[in-house]
Design a protein around this motif. Structure first.
Motif, mmCIF file in Angstrom:
data_model
loop_
_atom_site.group_PDB
_atom_site.id
_atom_site.type_symbol
_atom_site.label_atom_id
_atom_site.label_comp_id
_atom_site.label_asym_id
_atom_site.label_seq_id
_atom_site.Cartn_x
_atom_site.Cartn_y
_atom_site.Cartn_z
ATOM 1 N N SER A 213 -36.483 -39.813 -11.461
ATOM 2 C CA SER A 213 -37.531 -40.804 -12.270
ATOM 3 C C SER A 213 -38.604 -39.987 -12.549
ATOM 4 C CB SER A 213 -37.469 -42.223 -11.816
ATOM 5 O OG SER A 213 -38.639 -42.138 -10.457
ATOM 6 N N LEU B 273 -31.391 -43.865 -12.505
ATOM 7 C CA LEU B 273 -30.707 -45.118 -12.333
ATOM 8 C C LEU B 273 -29.341 -45.080 -11.587
ATOM 9 C CD1 LEU B 273 -31.722 -46.387 -16.075
ATOM 10 C CD2 LEU B 273 -32.487 -47.130 -13.820
ATOM 11 N N GLN C 1 -36.897 -48.285 -11.852
ATOM 12 C CA GLN C 1 -37.150 -49.051 -13.108
ATOM 13 C C GLN C 1 -38.572 -49.034 -13.656
ATOM 14 O OE1 GLN C 1 -35.196 -52.566 -11.573
ATOM 15 N NE2 GLN C 1 -33.354 -52.334 -12.452
#
Length: 118
Positions: free
Chosen positions: A9, A18, A48
């Motif tokens: 990420s 993810l 997220q």
């Protein structure tokens, strides 16, 4: 897998991040290993947040704060950890902090009974 997802990420590899986060959760379901599962869920919410998926991250944080996960996620930790900076000023994040501000380990908590300090 959760840590690899976090790294992905930060490198801008959202899809890979993810996938690794989901794999970490799949490999350690909450009903089989609550401690590792909590770490995987926290890492997924951090992924997220990093990817801008704030709705999912906030739902995950609400779930985590509702369970006894104080060693890994708590209101004081959320206030300090820079991983949460992208949502720090989101009114929903602030509402979660207020909602769980009074949550502490009770005297009947297994951690307290074992003499472990939170």
């Amino acid at each position: 897998h959760g840590d690899l997802g976090w790294i992905y990420s930060r490198l801008g590899r959202g899809h890979d991040a993810l996938e690794q986060g989901k794999l970490a959760i799949k490999l350690s379901p909450i009903d089989k290993d609550a401690l590792v599962a909590q770490q995987s869920l926290i890492r997924m919410t951090q992924i997220q947040v990093q990817l801008g998926q704030f709705d999912d991250a906030l739902a995950g944080l609400d779930r985590l704060l509702a369970m006894p996960a104080g060693l890994y996620v708590s209101v004081p930790l959320l206030k300090l950890d820079p991983a949460w900076d992208p949502i720090r000023h989101d009114p929903r994040f602030q509402a979660l902090l207020k909602k769980y501000a009074g949550a502490t380990l009770s005297a009947s908590s297994p951690l307290v009974e074992q003499g472990t300090k939170p």
